[in-house]
Design a protein around this motif. Sequence first.
Motif, PDB file in Angstrom:
ATOM      1  N   PRO A  88      37.400 127.798 -49.408  1.00 39.38           N
ATOM      2  CA  PRO A  88      36.176 128.416 -49.942  1.00 39.38           C
ATOM      3  C   PRO A  88      35.053 128.364 -48.915  1.00 39.38           C
ATOM      4  N   HIS A  89      34.172 129.358 -48.960  1.00 36.19           N
ATOM      5  CA  HIS A  89      33.030 129.408 -48.038  1.00 36.19           C
ATOM      6  C   HIS A  89      31.754 129.724 -48.819  1.00 36.19           C
ATOM      7  N   ARG A  90      30.721 128.963 -48.524  1.00 36.43           N
ATOM      8  CA  ARG A  90      29.441 129.134 -49.196  1.00 36.43           C
ATOM      9  C   ARG A  90      28.503 129.968 -48.343  1.00 36.43           C
ATOM     10  N   VAL A  91      27.708 130.826 -48.993  1.00 36.64           N
ATOM     11  CA  VAL A  91      26.609 131.545 -48.345  1.00 36.64           C
ATOM     12  C   VAL A  91      25.321 130.905 -48.845  1.00 36.64           C
ATOM     13  N   ALA A  92      24.614 130.252 -47.944  1.00 38.26           N
ATOM     14  CA  ALA A  92      23.474 129.425 -48.344  1.00 38.26           C
ATOM     15  C   ALA A  92      22.398 130.245 -49.048  1.00 38.26           C
ATOM     16  N   SER A  93      22.078 131.419 -48.521  1.00 39.35           N
ATOM     17  CA  SER A  93      20.988 132.212 -49.089  1.00 39.35           C
ATOM     18  C   SER A  93      21.315 132.716 -50.489  1.00 39.35           C
ATOM     19  N   LEU A  94      22.590 132.893 -50.792  1.00 41.75           N
ATOM     20  CA  LEU A  94      23.006 133.352 -52.114  1.00 41.75           C
ATOM     21  C   LEU A  94      23.270 132.203 -53.077  1.00 41.75           C
ATOM     22  N   ARG A  95      23.247 130.982 -52.564  1.00 38.94           N
ATOM     23  CA  ARG A  95      23.552 129.788 -53.366  1.00 38.94           C
ATOM     24  C   ARG A  95      24.866 129.975 -54.141  1.00 38.94           C
ATOM     25  N   THR A  96      25.850 130.498 -53.426  1.00 40.40           N
ATOM     26  CA  THR A  96      27.137 130.812 -54.041  1.00 40.40           C
ATOM     27  C   THR A  96      28.258 130.530 -53.059  1.00 40.40           C
ATOM     28  N   THR A  97      29.346 129.976 -53.569  1.00 41.86           N
ATOM     29  CA  THR A  97      30.568 129.783 -52.799  1.00 41.86           C
ATOM     30  C   THR A  97      31.567 130.858 -53.205  1.00 41.86           C
ATOM     31  N   PHE A  98      32.205 131.460 -52.202  1.00 41.75           N
ATOM     32  CA  PHE A  98      33.198 132.507 -52.447  1.00 41.75           C
ATOM     33  C   PHE A  98      34.580 131.987 -52.058  1.00 41.75           C
ATOM     34  N   ASN A  99      35.603 132.564 -52.650  1.00 45.09           N
ATOM     35  CA  ASN A  99      36.974 132.229 -52.275  1.00 45.09           C
ATOM     36  C   ASN A  99      37.901 133.362 -52.685  1.00 45.09           C
ATOM     37  N   PHE A 100      39.168 133.218 -52.324  1.00 44.14           N
ATOM     38  CA  PHE A 100      40.179 134.218 -52.648  1.00 44.14           C
ATOM     39  C   PHE A 100      41.444 133.522 -53.125  1.00 44.14           C
ATOM     40  N   GLY A 101      42.341 134.279 -53.683  1.00 48.94           N
ATOM     41  CA  GLY A 101      43.665 133.801 -54.051  1.00 48.94           C
ATOM     42  C   GLY A 101      44.654 134.929 -53.878  1.00 48.94           C
ATOM     43  N   VAL A 102      45.854 134.612 -53.391  1.00 46.38           N
ATOM     44  CA  VAL A 102      46.864 135.627 -53.105  1.00 46.38           C
ATOM     45  C   VAL A 102      47.917 135.634 -54.207  1.00 46.38           C
ATOM     46  N   ARG A 103      48.303 136.859 -54.630  1.00 41.88           N
ATOM     47  CA  ARG A 103      49.420 137.044 -55.556  1.00 41.88           C
ATOM     48  C   ARG A 103      50.476 137.897 -54.873  1.00 41.88           C
ATOM     49  N   TYR A 104      51.705 137.357 -54.795  1.00 45.32           N
ATOM     50  CA  TYR A 104      52.816 138.092 -54.199  1.00 45.32           C
ATOM     51  C   TYR A 104      53.623 138.780 -55.297  1.00 45.32           C
ATOM     52  N   GLY A 105      54.102 139.953 -54.987  1.00 44.47           N
ATOM     53  CA  GLY A 105      54.903 140.742 -55.914  1.00 44.47           C
ATOM     54  C   GLY A 105      55.320 142.015 -55.206  1.00 44.47           C
ATOM     55  N   PRO A 106      55.469 143.121 -55.912  1.00 48.45           N
ATOM     56  CA  PRO A 106      55.762 144.398 -55.241  1.00 48.45           C
ATOM     57  C   PRO A 106      54.725 144.714 -54.163  1.00 48.45           C
ATOM     58  N   LYS A 107      53.465 144.318 -54.408  1.00 52.46           N
ATOM     59  CA  LYS A 107      52.396 144.411 -53.420  1.00 52.46           C
ATOM     60  C   LYS A 107      51.715 143.049 -53.311  1.00 52.46           C
ATOM     61  N   MET A 108      51.114 142.788 -52.168  1.00 52.48           N
ATOM     62  CA  MET A 108      50.331 141.569 -52.001  1.00 52.48           C
ATOM     63  C   MET A 108      48.905 141.859 -52.440  1.00 52.48           C
ATOM     64  N   LEU A 109      48.445 141.148 -53.458  1.00 57.46           N
ATOM     65  CA  LEU A 109      47.121 141.349 -54.013  1.00 57.46           C
ATOM     66  C   LEU A 109      46.246 140.138 -53.710  1.00 57.46           C
ATOM     67  N   ILE A 110      44.975 140.408 -53.387  1.00 58.31           N
ATOM     68  CA  ILE A 110      44.028 139.358 -53.020  1.00 58.31           C
ATOM     69  C   ILE A 110      42.903 139.362 -54.042  1.00 58.31           C
ATOM     70  N   ASP A 111      42.848 138.317 -54.863  1.00 63.02           N
ATOM     71  CA  ASP A 111      41.790 138.168 -55.857  1.00 63.02           C
ATOM     72  C   ASP A 111      40.584 137.485 -55.220  1.00 63.02           C
ATOM     73  N   LEU A 112      39.390 137.946 -55.561  1.00 64.07           N
ATOM     74  CA  LEU A 112      38.147 137.434 -54.981  1.00 64.07           C
ATOM     75  C   LEU A 112      37.318 136.745 -56.061  1.00 64.07           C
ATOM     76  N   TYR A 113      36.754 135.588 -55.712  1.00 61.69           N
ATOM     77  CA  TYR A 113      36.040 134.758 -56.687  1.00 61.69           C
ATOM     78  C   TYR A 113      34.656 134.370 -56.166  1.00 61.69           C
ATOM     79  N   ALA A 114      33.736 134.151 -57.119  1.00 58.11           N
ATOM     80  CA  ALA A 114      32.396 133.658 -56.795  1.00 58.11           C
ATOM     81  C   ALA A 114      32.095 132.447 -57.671  1.00 58.11           C
ATOM     82  N   LEU A 115      31.612 131.369 -57.033  1.00 56.38           N
ATOM     83  CA  LEU A 115      31.268 130.139 -57.748  1.00 56.38           C
ATOM     84  C   LEU A 115      29.819 129.782 -57.403  1.00 56.38           C
ATOM     85  N   PRO A 116      28.881 130.146 -58.261  1.00 58.01           N
ATOM     86  CA  PRO A 116      27.467 129.864 -57.967  1.00 58.01           C
ATOM     87  C   PRO A 116      27.170 128.368 -58.036  1.00 58.01           C
TER      88      PRO A 116
END
Length: 458
Positions: free
Chosen positions: A164-192
């Motif tokens: 996870p990586h935080r952006v100080a000015s937004l006071r929010t940490t972002f991250n991702f998660g990968v799902r494998y299947g017929p296609k590789m999908l990347i889910d994006l998350y925000a944690l204020p």
Amino acid sequence: MSSQNAVSPLLRSLSRPHGFEPLRVEGRLPEPLRGTLFRAGPGLFERFGASLSHAFEADGAVTAVRFDGRGAQGACRIVESAGYRAEEKAGRFLFNSAASWLDRMRAARSGTAKTTGNTSTFLWQDRLFALMEGGLLQEMDPDTLDTLEATGLGVVSGAFSAHPHRVASLRTTFNFGVRYGPKMLIDLYALPDEGAPSKLGTVEAPWQGMLHDFIATERHLILFLGPVKLNLLRAMMGLADFTKLFQWKPELGARLIVVPLDDLQAPRTFELDAFWTWHFANAFEDDGGPCVDLCRYPEFTLDDIGQLEESGPPPLLTRLHLDLKTGKARETKLFDAPCEFPQLHPRVQGARYGTLFAQTERQGADRKYPGITRIALDGGKGAEWLVPAGHVPSEPVLVPRGEAEDDAFVLDLVYDATSDHSYVAVLDGQHLEDGPLATVHFDHPIPVTFHGGFAAAS
């Protein structure tokens, strides 16, 4: 990191798990240093009479050092996840390449996996989590290091990455998660910093690969997909150990997927020459688009990750200047010595900055000299602390002291091969070359740790 556990004494199981106990201190600890350092890494390289093919498969260990202004206490505990407990009950591996083919197939069919917590610690809203490449967040008790339950925080259904990586000015940490299947999908998350987490959206990857790290700015999330392909069928069928699942395919080139935070449905893809990165340093917005700083490897390997003293092509700190109008990228080398595990003052995360701390290694006439370096990107003065011969540093963790980018205590977990024990060096970021203000000693070695953080005392 070598797949051969005998290569380094850091690639061996934790010899003595324990709760918090007093640690020996040499020198004088700074009185303002109050709080707890947390670090995570693989803690069990063999169980049930079998060894693992790679440390990424190992059950994690979380190490903590608590500073109270006068002394220090330390603890180191295995991450006893639900999968770990199921294996203990069964008396055998159930989920990784050391498990039988039948057990691996059972796990694949049921969609169950083990959340090992073997890569990083994550501190969010006074909670402590141990993270891995592809699992839920494994919660830990910050006061005792007892293992609690794995959680998706109500928004994560599959994986939550270890970076996870935080952006100080937004006071929010972002991250991702990968799902494998017929296609590789990347889910994006925000944690204020305050409030509930959310799932922002999903991006489709151009091929099934490995997405290890990413970076964030005030306007964009930037995903890196190197020319590495996953053999999904072999992974699903349990037909190969971890080290044989990913193949370097330089003909694919590399991709940077730039996702605007205000329009997640309109990502931009930059096609680059083949290279690999394990870790980003930072990113910020420039006139034409984001500037992205990372540790650039000429090729991919699962050996020697994070151990600059081992063999293999060295990583160099590199900046990619992205032009959103033309879709082109320009590359600049920022530092001439190999470096990894870059860290910066939390105040400038996701913004323009001028100072970076990293684990580095210089080549001398007789040997290599590992250490921790303050790298001045803005033309200022750099500095470094070279560890004694036979000592191995790790990722530096910064504890802010003031607003200046170098005004921080720098904590580094070091392994001393001459006495086979580990210690935390407490350094002054503004006077790194003076060496430790104090060292805090465990009476045993700590297995390799990758990432960590610091929770200031309330």
